[in-house]
Design an enzyme around this catalytic site. Structure first.
Site, PDB file in Angstrom:
ATOM      1  CD  GLU A  68      -8.700   1.727   7.959  1.00 36.63           C
ATOM      2  OE1 GLU A  68      -8.835   0.495   9.004  1.00 36.63           O
ATOM      3  OE2 GLU A  68      -8.298   2.098   8.280  1.00 36.63           O
ATOM      4  CG  ASP A  80      -8.972  -1.714  12.180  1.00 36.83           C
ATOM      5  OD1 ASP A  80      -8.410  -2.022  11.557  1.00 36.83           O
ATOM      6  OD2 ASP A  80      -9.156  -0.534  11.648  1.00 36.83           O
ATOM      7  CG  ASP A 112      -0.593  -0.461   2.867  1.00 40.94           C
ATOM      8  OD1 ASP A 112       1.009  -0.563   2.352  1.00 40.94           O
ATOM      9  OD2 ASP A 112      -1.078  -0.548   3.462  1.00 40.94           O
ATOM     10  CG  HIS A 149      -6.330  -2.378   9.157  1.00 37.66           C
ATOM     11  ND1 HIS A 149      -5.732  -1.115   9.891  1.00 37.66           N
ATOM     12  CD2 HIS A 149      -4.877  -2.709   9.228  1.00 37.66           C
ATOM     13  CE1 HIS A 149      -4.781  -1.534  10.100  1.00 37.66           C
ATOM     14  NE2 HIS A 149      -4.091  -2.246  10.083  1.00 37.66           N
TER      15      HIS A 149
HETATM   16  P1  PGA Z   1       1.790  -2.410  12.811  1.00 40.30           P
HETATM   17  O1  PGA Z   1       0.921  -1.927  11.928  1.00 40.30           O
HETATM   18  O2  PGA Z   1       2.844  -3.197  12.326  1.00 40.30           O
HETATM   19  O3  PGA Z   1       2.617  -1.098  12.924  1.00 40.30           O
HETATM   20  O4  PGA Z   1       0.944  -2.679  13.571  1.00 40.30           O
HETATM   21  C1  PGA Z   1      -0.222  -3.487  11.574  1.00 40.30           C
HETATM   22  C2  PGA Z   1      -0.877  -3.339  10.673  1.00 40.30           C
HETATM   23  O5  PGA Z   1      -1.881  -1.923  10.626  1.00 40.30           O
HETATM   24  O6  PGA Z   1      -1.659  -3.852   9.316  1.00 40.30           O
END
Ligand code: PGA
Length: 262
Positions: A145, A138, A69, A140
């Site tokens: 999302e 959450d 992304d 995602h």
């Molecule tokens: P993080 O993010 O590894 O910084 O916890 C994971 C994500 O948002 O997919």
């Protein structure tokens, strides 16, 4: 799905690095890596760099990389763009040149076609061999999302307030976190041949349990992993805490025949 409950983030990084190196050794110059940003993969990336610098890693000559992304709306040279982040944290230290590291193109005048162009680039490369993934608190996956179509392809998305708050630590303030992103869709991610989800820390325990043991639902985008034939979840003790079948996963892993690998 193979869930591997590990002791700590160091073990997650070691096993994560093993999977990437095994792929690069077996596929050589045709290897295609799918890379995630965020904090979780960083220990894995550091372990890969450590091994590379120690001379024990594979050759990364010819290896191509695709990120999951990209933020939309950052200046082209912004250090928190995912293009800049992945170069700094992994591909530059491994000696993989920038022209072999691809991401969705966030240029403002091409946003309408950016998703389609990225899908075409992924297909032209022959698809991703190993896709590294993190999981959001959450649920995602990449920047898909809750509510994202389980069949979605690369497209423009709007971040939730929770994700912008989570990512504010990389910026001066939450106001500087972009609202829009380009992200591989859940359907795009499912096309990779091997998915490796890394999860560390108690903050991921509920999301991981929902993804692995909950119902398949767009309300937990990472539950889409249940549809893929080759998923490896590497979780530390804190992230695995809420998995009801944790002891069974450990028993399966301990009893694996050595030839099987991950
Ligand atoms: P993080 O993010 O590894 O910084 O916890 C994971 C994500 O948002 O997919």
């Amino acid at each position: 799905m193979e869930v591997v409950p590990l002791a700590d983030a160091t073990e997650v990084a070691d096993r994560g690095a093993d999977v990437v190196e095994a792929l690069v050794r077996s596929r050589g110059q045709s290897a295609v890596l799918g890379l995630a940003t965020g904090s979780t993969p960083l220990p894995t990336y550091r372990e890969l760099i450590r091994r590379h610098e120690a001379g024990s890693g594979p050759s990364y000559d010819g290896v191509r990389c695709f990120t999951l992304d990209e933020y939309v709306g950052l200046a082209a040279d912004h250090p928190e763009s995912y293009r800049a982040t992945i170069a700094r944290e992994l591909t530059d230290p491994l000696g993989i040149p920038a022209d072999r590291v691809h991401g969705p193109d966030p240029a403002p005048d091409g946003l309408a076609t950016a998703g389609e162009r990225y899908e075409e680039a992924l297909v032209a490369a022959g698809g991703v061999d190993v896709q590294i993934l993190g999981i959001g608190a959450d649920g995602h996956l990449a920047f898909n999302e809750p509510g994202s179509s389980l069949a979605s392809l690369t497209r423009l998305k709007t971040l939730t307030e929770e994700t912008r708050r989570d990512n504010a630590r990389f910026f001066d303030s939450i106001d500087d976190v972009p609202r829009h992103v380009l992200t591989q869709g859940l359907g795009t991610i499912l096309r990779a041949r091997h998915l490796v989800l890394l999860a560390t820390g108690a903050g991921k325990a509920a999301a991981l349990a929902a993804a692995v043991e909950g119902p398949l639902s767009a309300s937990c985008p990472a539950s889409v992993l249940q549809l893929h034939p080759h998923v490896t979840v590497l979780a530390d003790a804190a992230a695995a805490e809420k998995l009801a079948r944790r002891d069974h996963y450990r028993e399966v892993y301990d009893a694996k025949p050595p030839w099987q690998g991950l």
